[in-house]
Write an enzyme that holds these catalytic residues in place. Structure first.
Site, PDB file in Angstrom:
ATOM      1  N   GLU A  37       0.036  11.596  25.184  1.00 10.56           N
ATOM      2  CA  GLU A  37      -1.246  10.985  24.838  1.00 10.56           C
ATOM      3  C   GLU A  37      -1.954  11.658  23.664  1.00 10.56           C
ATOM      4  OE1 GLU A  37      -0.367   9.482  28.916  1.00 10.56           O
ATOM      5  OE2 GLU A  37      -0.097  11.373  27.838  1.00 10.56           O
ATOM      6  N   GLU A  57       2.644  10.510  34.476  1.00 10.41           N
ATOM      7  CA  GLU A  57       1.443  10.510  35.323  1.00 10.41           C
ATOM      8  C   GLU A  57       1.746   9.888  36.690  1.00 10.41           C
ATOM      9  OE1 GLU A  57      -2.380  11.201  33.335  1.00 10.41           O
ATOM     10  OE2 GLU A  57      -1.937   9.214  32.488  1.00 10.41           O
TER      11      GLU A  57
END
Length: 269
Positions: free
Chosen positions: A143, A123
């Site tokens: 995730e 990210e």
């Protein structure tokens, strides 16, 4: 704003006109911590405010980049760096700015990746401008495998940076990606021998540093601000950004240096 100069989990170093920020928690694969986030954010601010800095390199210590969120802390086992809690209270968005979700430095940011660059690491990567990785580096957004959501911006930014089919596969499967595959789908720009990512990133930074700083910053700003515009709007915005650069002393120095067959000396003027 607090003291600058890094924290126990983020080291700051100058390499000429380049600011090198190193995620420094190798015992935890450089998983995100409060001291790391505070140090990163302060590094972005330092680069924005210091005109002597012309580029930024973000890398990790111990042969890794960043393994993402500290899952032990998320599970309630406590997060290091309680002394920085006042910074979060003063600016509740500090962690997002540190991860380049809510903040874009005006200087170019080059990622130098070795080892794991997964979850929050991938990210953060999406907030950088140029990306270099060692051939054994690993990428991915894990995730969903933990029942979590990649809330650092990936569901928005990733599909704008790589083809949507690849973005969705990365987001929905949570599988790891090799450096070669990451380069093939366009997530990173260069794959280099292991252990040389920082050297390669610094070489790119040196090329940037040799260019006119006002021009570099205006070009970067134009690329990002036009991304959400139509072509007609973007071209109009480009003229607004670009024409003033031609009137600078640096632009005149660039032309003069070319005519005199010498290296230009830019003064941000």
């Amino acid at each position: 704003m607090g003291q600058r100069g890094g924290t126990e989990h983020l080291t700051v170093q100058r390499e000429g006109a380049t600011l090198v920020l190193t995620l420094n928690r190798p015992q935890a694969k450089n998983a995100l911590s409060l001291p790391m986030l505070v140090g990163m954010y302060d590094g972005w601010l330092e680069a924005d405010e210091d005109d002597a800095i012309r580029s930024i390199v973000l890398t990790g210590a111990g042969g890794g980049f960043c393994a993402g969120m500290d899952l032990k802390a998320l599970a309630g086992k406590g997060m290091e760096g309680e002394q920085y809690r006042d910074r979060l209270k003063a600016d509740p968005d500090l962690h997002w700015k540190a991860m380049l979700r809510h903040h874009r430095p005006r200087k170019p940011v080059i990622a130098a990746v070795e080892g794991y660059c997964v979850a929050g690491g991938t990210e953060i990567l999406q907030g950088t401008d140029i990306r270099v990785a060692g051939e054994s580096a690993t990428f991915g957004l894990f995730e969903v495998r933990r029942g979590l959501f990649p809330i650092g911006g990936s569901t928005v930014r990733l599909q704008r940076q790589i083809p949507r089919t690849h973005a969705l596969e990365m987001l929905l499967t949570g599988r790891p990606y090799s450096a070669a595959e990451a380069e093939r789908i366009g997530l990173i720009g260069h794959v280099v021998p292991d252990g040389t990512a920082l050297e390669a990133a610094l070489a790119i930074a040196e090329r940037i540093n040799a260019c006119g700083p006002l021009a570099v910053e205006a070009v970067k700003a134009s690329v990002y601000e036009s991304a959400s515009l139509t072509e007609t709007e973007g071209l109009a915005a480009e003229l607004e950004r670009g024409w003033p650069i031609f009137d600078t002393a640096d632009a005149k120095e660039g032309a003069r240096a070319f005519a005199e067959k010498r290296e230009p000396v830019y003064r941000r003027a």
